[in-house]
Enzyme design. Structure first.
Site, PDB file in Angstrom:
ATOM      1  N   GLU A 205      53.283 -53.121  21.066  1.00 49.00           N
ATOM      2  CA  GLU A 205      52.519 -52.044  21.692  1.00 49.00           C
ATOM      3  C   GLU A 205      53.301 -50.745  21.620  1.00 49.00           C
ATOM      4  OE1 GLU A 205      50.001 -50.289  22.394  1.00 49.00           O
ATOM      5  OE2 GLU A 205      49.029 -51.717  23.769  1.00 49.00           O
TER       6      GLU A 205
ATOM      7  N   HIS B  69      46.071 -59.776  22.525  1.00 50.59           N
ATOM      8  CA  HIS B  69      46.575 -60.869  23.362  1.00 50.59           C
ATOM      9  C   HIS B  69      45.654 -61.129  24.557  1.00 50.59           C
ATOM     10  CE1 HIS B  69      47.803 -58.063  26.534  1.00 50.59           C
ATOM     11  NE2 HIS B  69      48.241 -57.270  25.556  1.00 50.59           N
TER      12      HIS B  69
END
Length: 221
Positions: A82, A9
């Site tokens: 994550e 990202h």
């Protein structure tokens, strides 16, 4: 063979100050938004068959820019999140050695089965082994779904590191040997049994767009 573009990202405000995010849902900052747009433009001439994203908004926002130019929808998968860092989440990296000296030392030792101090809701996070199993299972599942095609997966620094380790057959306790850039393109292929690394850390689109800043290296996940 399935070609996989594994993408981290764009930058968040917490990346810029090295604050650990983990499962905390932090949006892109202005730099990260520009990075996502530059990334999408760089991939516009490279048709994709599907785009997958972690469910955290920093990944969803990045994937959305790609999807818009590809005229595809983003497929959300929470297994691409994550790593959960338990009580470490929301803290600056610089605070950890003083606040949790023993847990920090264990973390830095890369013990594959260690957890973290509990968070306020008693979440102790994930071990490296648990995280690796979760993320590689998700990546290879999507690759198998789209066998012979090209897909993009937008996720997080830790997810990219897991894929790198799997492709290189590195042990879980081995120290990180790579830099993981925000909004980077990392190319893999899946042959039905093994991930293979084709290209790592392509950020030429960011340099051209003048969105790569001095902090855009190895920042908080």
């Amino acid at each position: 063979m399935t070609e996989i573009l594994l993408i981290r990202h764009g930058e968040t405000a917490w990346n810029a100050i090295k604050k650990l995010q983990g499962h905390l849902d932090i949006p892109l900052n202005a730099i990260g938004t520009r990075q996502a747009k530059a990334l999408a433009a760089a991939l516009q001439g490279e048709p994709l068959d599907a785009i997958f994203s972690s469910d955290l908004q920093r990944a969803v926002q990045t994937a959305g820019e790609i999807a818009r130019l590809q005229r595809l929808s983003t497929r959300i998968d929470d297994q691409l999140r994550e790593r959960c860092f338990g009580g470490f989440e929301g803290m600056l990296y610089s605070e950890l050695p003083q606040r949790y000296p023993d847990a920090y030392a264990t973390w830095r030792s890369h013990d594959p089965d260690s957890n973290f101090p509990p968070s306020a809701d008693n979440n102790i996070g994930e071990s490296i082994r648990q995280f690796q199993l979760r993320t590689i299972s998700a990546i290879t599942h999507h690759a198998q779904q789209f066998a012979g095609k090209k897909i993009a997966i937008v996720a997080h620094g830790g997810v990219l590191e897991c894929a790198y380790r799997a492709a290189k057959n590195l042990p879980l306790h081995a120290p990180r040997e790579i830099t993981i850039y925000n909004a980077s393109i990392n190319r893999f292929q899946w042959d039905g049994e093994q991930l293979q690394l084709l290209q790592w850390g392509d950020i030429r689109h960011l340099e051209t767009a003048e969105t790569l800043d001095e902090f855009n290296q190895d920042k908080a996940a």
